[in-house]
Design an enzyme around this catalytic site. Structure first.
Site, PDB file in Angstrom:
ATOM      1  N   GLU A  93      -3.829   3.523   1.654  1.00  0.00           N
ATOM      2  CA  GLU A  93      -4.069   3.710   3.092  1.00  0.00           C
ATOM      3  C   GLU A  93      -4.260   5.197   3.346  1.00  0.00           C
ATOM      4  OE1 GLU A  93      -1.546   3.790   7.233  1.00  0.00           O
ATOM      5  OE2 GLU A  93      -0.887   2.406   5.675  1.00  0.00           O
ATOM      6  N   HIS A 129       0.814  -1.212   0.000  1.00  0.00           N
ATOM      7  CA  HIS A 129       0.000   0.000   0.000  1.00  0.00           C
ATOM      8  C   HIS A 129       0.848   1.263   0.000  1.00  0.00           C
ATOM      9  CE1 HIS A 129       0.588  -0.656   4.406  1.00  0.00           C
ATOM     10  NE2 HIS A 129       0.688   0.667   4.423  1.00  0.00           N
ATOM     11  N   GLU A 187      -2.871  10.816 -10.936  1.00  0.00           N
ATOM     12  CA  GLU A 187      -2.720  10.633 -12.371  1.00  0.00           C
ATOM     13  C   GLU A 187      -3.750   9.604 -12.815  1.00  0.00           C
ATOM     14  OE1 GLU A 187       0.746   9.369 -15.609  1.00  0.00           O
ATOM     15  OE2 GLU A 187       1.130   9.146 -13.459  1.00  0.00           O
ATOM     16  N   HIS A 207       2.497  11.766  -6.824  1.00  0.00           N
ATOM     17  CA  HIS A 207       1.102  11.404  -7.085  1.00  0.00           C
ATOM     18  C   HIS A 207       0.900   9.906  -6.955  1.00  0.00           C
ATOM     19  CE1 HIS A 207       3.128  10.904 -11.014  1.00  0.00           C
ATOM     20  NE2 HIS A 207       2.312   9.868 -11.154  1.00  0.00           N
TER      21      HIS A 207
END
Length: 182
Positions: A92, A25, A165, A119
């Site tokens: 997360e 994550h 993005e 990003h």
């Protein structure tokens, strides 16, 4: 699988010591979890897999993912926690309690100076339809697919100003190619 990755200066071949490692994550800190959860579940269709509260430390963690219809997610919390931490590509959201009540509070988005984090990215099946969906849901654009030098790449902001993005994979075959690469 024969592909071992592109080779560039500094790249080291993986050893058996890392067998089974996976990126689980990426964490973003959020000011107001209700607002952020609404954004990611409504706009990007994510589901909350697990919420973990740490009362003694004053924060909560929310683990989100895009679930496929056939995925079997355990109902029992302990089993679901283990399952969550074995997945790939989760988001997360970390909420430090009380930040939602601080009017001037904001996290650094990583793109203002000094730059750092950039990003996260979502791949979508139809970029034009995604742009229309974002417009219909009042999502703030940084860049639309037809703008700038990188065509077919969209950037939007989430509820905390983090950049996202958005790409359509089959429109990116020539991305980053130069005449020398062809």
């Amino acid at each position: 699988m024969n592909f071992k990755g592109e080779q560039h200066p500094g790249v080291k071949m993986p050893t058996g010591d890392t067998l089974g490692f996976r990126l689980n994550h990426t964490m973003l800190r959020v000011k107001d979890p209700e607002r952020s959860l609404a954004f990611y579940t409504r706009v990007f269709g994510m589901s909350v897999l697990r919420r973990l509260d740490f009362e003694e430390l004053g924060f909560s963690l929310y683990f989100l993912a895009r679930l496929e219809e056939e995925e079997q997610v355990p109902e029992e919390k302990g089993e679901r926690t283990v399952w969550t931490f074995s997945q790939k590509g989760l988001l997360e959201l970390t909420h430090n309690w009380g930040t939602e009540d601080q009017a001037d509070f904001a996290y650094h988005d990583g793109n203002a100076e000094p730059q750092g984090f950039g990003h996260i990215c979502f791949s979508v099946p139809n970029l034009d339809a995604a742009e229309a969906w974002f417009d219909a849901n009042d999502v703030e654009f940084i860049k639309r697919s037809g703008q700038g030098k990188m065509k077919d790449v969209v950037f939007v902001k989430d509820a905390d100003g983090y950049w996202i993005e958005v790409v359509q994979a089959d429109r990116l075959a020539g991305l980053g190619e130069t005449p020398l690469d062809q």
